[in-house]
Design a protein around this motif. Structure first.
Motif, PDB file in Angstrom:
ATOM      1  N   GLU A  51      47.962  37.475  46.619  1.00  0.00           N
ATOM      2  CA  GLU A  51      46.709  38.234  46.059  1.00  0.00           C
ATOM      3  C   GLU A  51      46.257  39.315  47.134  1.00  0.00           C
ATOM      4  O   GLU A  51      46.626  39.493  48.276  1.00  0.00           O
ATOM      5  N   ASP A  52      45.213  40.299  46.633  1.00  0.00           N
ATOM      6  CA  ASP A  52      44.648  41.069  47.563  1.00  0.00           C
ATOM      7  C   ASP A  52      43.417  41.668  47.099  1.00  0.00           C
ATOM      8  O   ASP A  52      43.061  41.746  45.765  1.00  0.00           O
ATOM      9  N   GLY A  53      42.619  42.317  47.948  1.00  0.00           N
ATOM     10  CA  GLY A  53      41.311  43.154  47.467  1.00  0.00           C
ATOM     11  C   GLY A  53      40.955  43.794  48.974  1.00  0.00           C
ATOM     12  O   GLY A  53      41.743  43.651  49.794  1.00  0.00           O
ATOM     13  N   GLU A 146      33.451  50.760  34.055  1.00  0.00           N
ATOM     14  CA  GLU A 146      33.288  49.410  33.200  1.00  0.00           C
ATOM     15  C   GLU A 146      34.206  48.711  32.852  1.00  0.00           C
ATOM     16  O   GLU A 146      35.331  48.974  32.841  1.00  0.00           O
ATOM     17  N   HIS A 147      33.881  47.434  32.704  1.00  0.00           N
ATOM     18  CA  HIS A 147      35.182  46.116  32.795  1.00  0.00           C
ATOM     19  C   HIS A 147      36.155  46.684  31.833  1.00  0.00           C
ATOM     20  O   HIS A 147      37.335  46.775  32.064  1.00  0.00           O
ATOM     21  N   ASP A 148      35.950  46.661  30.716  1.00  0.00           N
ATOM     22  CA  ASP A 148      36.863  46.958  29.529  1.00  0.00           C
ATOM     23  C   ASP A 148      37.797  48.449  29.723  1.00  0.00           C
ATOM     24  O   ASP A 148      38.870  48.410  29.492  1.00  0.00           O
ATOM     25  N   ARG A 150      38.129  49.365  32.529  1.00  0.00           N
ATOM     26  CA  ARG A 150      39.207  49.502  33.622  1.00  0.00           C
ATOM     27  C   ARG A 150      40.483  49.134  33.090  1.00  0.00           C
ATOM     28  O   ARG A 150      41.694  49.385  33.655  1.00  0.00           O
ATOM     29  N   TYR A 151      40.634  48.249  32.343  1.00  0.00           N
ATOM     30  CA  TYR A 151      41.742  47.878  31.467  1.00  0.00           C
ATOM     31  C   TYR A 151      42.397  48.864  30.654  1.00  0.00           C
ATOM     32  O   TYR A 151      43.523  48.979  30.585  1.00  0.00           O
ATOM     33  N   GLU A 152      41.658  49.786  30.266  1.00  0.00           N
ATOM     34  CA  GLU A 152      42.204  50.905  29.313  1.00  0.00           C
ATOM     35  C   GLU A 152      42.876  51.777  30.440  1.00  0.00           C
ATOM     36  O   GLU A 152      44.053  52.248  29.974  1.00  0.00           O
ATOM     37  N   GLY A 221      41.852  37.355  32.544  1.00  0.00           N
ATOM     38  CA  GLY A 221      41.835  36.337  31.574  1.00  0.00           C
ATOM     39  C   GLY A 221      40.882  36.744  30.302  1.00  0.00           C
ATOM     40  O   GLY A 221      40.806  36.138  29.378  1.00  0.00           O
ATOM     41  N   SER A 222      40.331  37.856  30.622  1.00  0.00           N
ATOM     42  CA  SER A 222      39.434  38.351  29.328  1.00  0.00           C
ATOM     43  C   SER A 222      40.111  39.006  28.204  1.00  0.00           C
ATOM     44  O   SER A 222      41.271  39.102  28.398  1.00  0.00           O
ATOM     45  N   PRO A 223      39.706  39.088  26.949  1.00  0.00           N
ATOM     46  CA  PRO A 223      40.299  39.694  25.831  1.00  0.00           C
ATOM     47  C   PRO A 223      41.249  40.843  26.272  1.00  0.00           C
ATOM     48  O   PRO A 223      42.419  41.189  26.060  1.00  0.00           O
ATOM     49  N   ALA A 331      34.240  39.924  37.129  1.00  0.00           N
ATOM     50  CA  ALA A 331      35.340  38.923  36.461  1.00  0.00           C
ATOM     51  C   ALA A 331      34.621  38.319  35.432  1.00  0.00           C
ATOM     52  O   ALA A 331      33.657  37.604  35.515  1.00  0.00           O
ATOM     53  N   GLN A 332      35.193  38.463  34.113  1.00  0.00           N
ATOM     54  CA  GLN A 332      34.294  37.932  33.064  1.00  0.00           C
ATOM     55  C   GLN A 332      34.882  36.201  32.904  1.00  0.00           C
ATOM     56  O   GLN A 332      33.960  35.554  32.588  1.00  0.00           O
ATOM     57  N   GLN A 333      36.116  36.320  32.928  1.00  0.00           N
ATOM     58  CA  GLN A 333      36.761  34.960  32.383  1.00  0.00           C
ATOM     59  C   GLN A 333      36.324  33.888  33.387  1.00  0.00           C
ATOM     60  O   GLN A 333      35.992  32.776  32.963  1.00  0.00           O
ATOM     61  N   PRO A 334      36.360  33.912  34.801  1.00  0.00           N
ATOM     62  CA  PRO A 334      36.117  32.972  35.440  1.00  0.00           C
ATOM     63  C   PRO A 334      34.411  32.553  35.624  1.00  0.00           C
ATOM     64  O   PRO A 334      34.157  31.475  35.443  1.00  0.00           O
TER      65      PRO A 334
HETATM   66  C1  LIG Z   1      45.565  33.274  39.791  1.00  0.00           C
HETATM   67  C2  LIG Z   1      44.683  34.681  39.578  1.00  0.00           C
HETATM   68  C3  LIG Z   1      45.177  35.562  40.913  1.00  0.00           C
HETATM   69  C4  LIG Z   1      44.277  36.709  40.914  1.00  0.00           C
HETATM   70  N1  LIG Z   1      44.429  37.574  41.980  1.00  0.00           N
HETATM   71  C5  LIG Z   1      43.782  38.622  42.173  1.00  0.00           C
HETATM   72  C6  LIG Z   1      43.827  39.601  43.139  1.00  0.00           C
HETATM   73  O1  LIG Z   1      44.886  39.443  43.854  1.00  0.00           O
HETATM   74  N2  LIG Z   1      43.131  40.697  43.365  1.00  0.00           N
HETATM   75  C7  LIG Z   1      42.301  40.743  42.307  1.00  0.00           C
HETATM   76  O2  LIG Z   1      41.287  41.955  42.609  1.00  0.00           O
HETATM   77  N3  LIG Z   1      41.949  39.884  41.289  1.00  0.00           N
HETATM   78  C8  LIG Z   1      42.635  38.871  41.098  1.00  0.00           C
HETATM   79  N4  LIG Z   1      42.073  38.112  40.050  1.00  0.00           N
HETATM   80  C9  LIG Z   1      41.203  38.233  39.174  1.00  0.00           C
HETATM   81  C10 LIG Z   1      41.893  38.853  37.929  1.00  0.00           C
HETATM   82  O3  LIG Z   1      42.449  40.040  38.281  1.00  0.00           O
HETATM   83  C11 LIG Z   1      40.465  39.162  37.110  1.00  0.00           C
HETATM   84  O4  LIG Z   1      39.636  40.072  37.520  1.00  0.00           O
HETATM   85  C12 LIG Z   1      39.900  37.843  36.724  1.00  0.00           C
HETATM   86  O5  LIG Z   1      40.832  36.853  36.662  1.00  0.00           O
HETATM   87  C13 LIG Z   1      39.106  37.939  35.634  1.00  0.00           C
HETATM   88  O6  LIG Z   1      39.552  38.462  34.382  1.00  0.00           O
HETATM   89  P1  LIG Z   1      38.750  39.592  33.620  1.00  0.00           P
HETATM   90  O7  LIG Z   1      38.245  40.472  34.493  1.00  0.00           O
HETATM   91  O8  LIG Z   1      39.744  39.848  32.806  1.00  0.00           O
HETATM   92  O9  LIG Z   1      37.756  38.605  33.013  1.00  0.00           O
HETATM   93  C14 LIG Z   1      42.982  36.879  39.951  1.00  0.00           C
HETATM   94  C15 LIG Z   1      42.992  35.820  38.921  1.00  0.00           C
HETATM   95  C16 LIG Z   1      43.819  34.656  39.040  1.00  0.00           C
HETATM   96  C17 LIG Z   1      43.536  33.879  37.765  1.00  0.00           C
END
Ligand SMILES: Cc1cc2nc3c(=O)[nH]c(=O)nc-3n(C[C@H](O)[C@H](O)[C@H](O)COP(=O)(O)O)c2cc1C
Length: 428
Positions: A51-53, A146-148, A150-152, A221-223, A331-334
């Motif tokens: 992972e990274d940030g 905005e969240h969605d 970013r995915y677009e 994990g979001s839609p 991050a919406q799903q967590p």
């Molecule tokens: C196993 C796992 C690993 C992830 N690794 C990273 C990561 O390395 N860097 C990061 O910015 N986000 C990471 N995330 C966060 C996701 O990219 C995402 O932002 C988060 O799961 C929320 O999803 P959503 O934004 O679609 O709701 C990770 C999430 C999970 C479940």
């Protein structure tokens, strides 16, 4: 059979815990990570996912204090580690995280392609969109898109990156010593991509890599995150709390994959799991309870996690009242998973002190192996992504304890059938 991956940070996590051989003064060196990669390879893992940030979290209690005091957050760039690990292993897949919001697509396409060469076709990119305002500020923006959106943007980003990878036609690389022709210029094309957010002329100035289009991993994990994965990902890493949620995730992705014109077998979902192992069930249970810590420690850990995921300081809320209604651009799903339907009826203390939001695997290596097999039978695929407080002890428990028990039951591979990461992922 199912697939195994390991989720880790290139950081000092565990630096002050017993058995911390990998951390402490060693973590900035290559050796402990090489040892780990070799252990995973011996155990038949599909990949090691880093992972990274690009920020130090300072939302929790409005300060960087927790992040820096714990030692969990300062981290080095896993892209640099990939090349080293590639040299020291022969079969293990290596996946590093790249953010589509901030890496220019050309830079990412060339970097990932280069790593795919250096690893002989074992490279993957975990494409994330980044969710923290500080990341945006570190890269020169005031705030995150905005969240969605970013995915677009990530969808367009991946379209450009893949077009660059394919800017060399098959057969473009000739390398004929007799005629002196290295590459056939008629088979190398500009892509002339002009999108809403990204533009690139192309072609890529590196030659096609062994996989040409390296593996794409996705974690959102979001839609919107799941739709991006359905279109582009070879593997998904998913964090859920029960077998029921695993089944739902897999079923939901099957529908999204079908809409994207792909088969369910094209994309392997690996579920995050942190097995707690010991010689007896009783010892494992004791160990698990010690790891959970006191109620106060559990609450603090949960508040840190909630602040990180939401970008909102959960420590500022009254522990004995329900969490105020909120939406997040982070991050919406967590956040949804942790708060769930209980947000309006339970107090923050009840939510924060509740059970671990993870699949429960506690027992002997043999009993956990059996449980993992049963889970996969129920879910219908595709494997587990091991995570946990990284120490040499944990690595040994998993690779020398659990993996042999899994292999004995034909639940995981005993050898790699292919050279490249994608082919190994698709092998079963
Ligand atoms: C196993 C796992 C690993 C992830 N690794 C990273 C990561 O390395 N860097 C990061 O910015 N986000 C990471 N995330 C966060 C996701 O990219 C995402 O932002 C988060 O799961 C929320 O999803 P959503 O934004 O679609 O709701 C990770 C999430 C999970 C479940």
């Amino acid at each position: 059979m199912f697939h195994m991956g390991w989720f880790l940070s290139f950081n000092a996590a565990g630096w002050n815990t017993p058995w911390n051989g990998i951390a402490g003064s060693e973590w900035t060196k290559a050796e402990p990570w090489i040892d780990m990669a070799r252990s995973l390879e011996r155990a038949g893992f599909d990949y090691m996912m880093m992972e990274d940030g690009s920020f130090i979290p300072d939302v929790h209690r409005g300060s960087m204090q927790q992040s820096l005091a714990s030692g969990n957050l300062p981290k080095l760039d896993p892209m640099a580690l990939m090349g080293v690990l590639g040299q020291e292993t022969a079969h293990l897949g290596l996946i590093a995280t790249v953010t589509s919001t901030f890496y220019p697509p050309y830079l990412a396409a060339r970097l990932i392609s280069t790593l795919d060469h250096l690893t002989n076709g074992r490279t993957g990119a975990n494409v994330v969109t980044s969710h923290n305002q500080r990341t945006a500020q570190n890269y020169g923006l005031d705030e995150q898109p905005e969240h969605d959106l970013r995915y677009e943007m990530a969808d367009e980003w991946l379209t450009v990156v893949k077009a660059l990878w394919n800017s060399w036609e098959p057969g473009a690389l000739v390398m004929d010593e007799e005629t002196g022709l290295f590459a056939d210029h008629t088979k190398v094309h500009s892509i002339d991509f002009k999108g809403k957010w990204f533009s690139s002329r192309g072609p890529l100035n590196s030659i096609p890599s062994p996989q040409q289009s390296p593996v794409i991993c996705q974690a959102g994990g979001s839609p919107a995150g799941r739709n991006l994965a359905a279109k582009h990902a070879d593997t998904i890493v998913a964090s859920v709390a029960s077998v029921e949620q695993m089944r739902e995730y897999r079923a939901d992705m099957d529908v999204r994959l079908a809409h994207a014109g792909r088969k369910r077998s094209d994309c392997k979902i690996l579920f995050v799991a942190s097995p707690v192992l010991a010689d007896t069930q009783r010892e494992a249970q004791d160990r698990y309870e010690r790891m959970l810590g006191t109620e106060e420690q559990r609450i603090e850990r949960a508040l840190v996690g909630l602040s990180f995921a939401s970008g909102v300081d959960f420590a500022a809320f009254d522990l004995d009242a329900p969490v105020p209604a909120m939406s997040t651009n982070a991050a919406q799903q967590p956040l949804q998973r942790r708060l769930g339907a209980d947000a309006a009826t339970k107090t923050l203390r009840e939510i924060a002190s509740g059970p671990r939001q993870e699949i429960n695997l506690v027992g002997t290596p043999a009993s956990v192996a059996i449980q993992m097999g049963e889970m996969m039978d129920e879910v219908g695929g595709d494997g587990f992504l091991i995570s946990g407080q990284l120490t040499r002890r944990l690595i040994g428990e998993i690779t020398e304890g659990l993996a042999p028990e899994l292999r004995k039951r034909d639940l995981i591979r005993s050898a790699y059938s292919h050279e490249h990461l994608r082919d190994n992922l698709l092998a079963f």
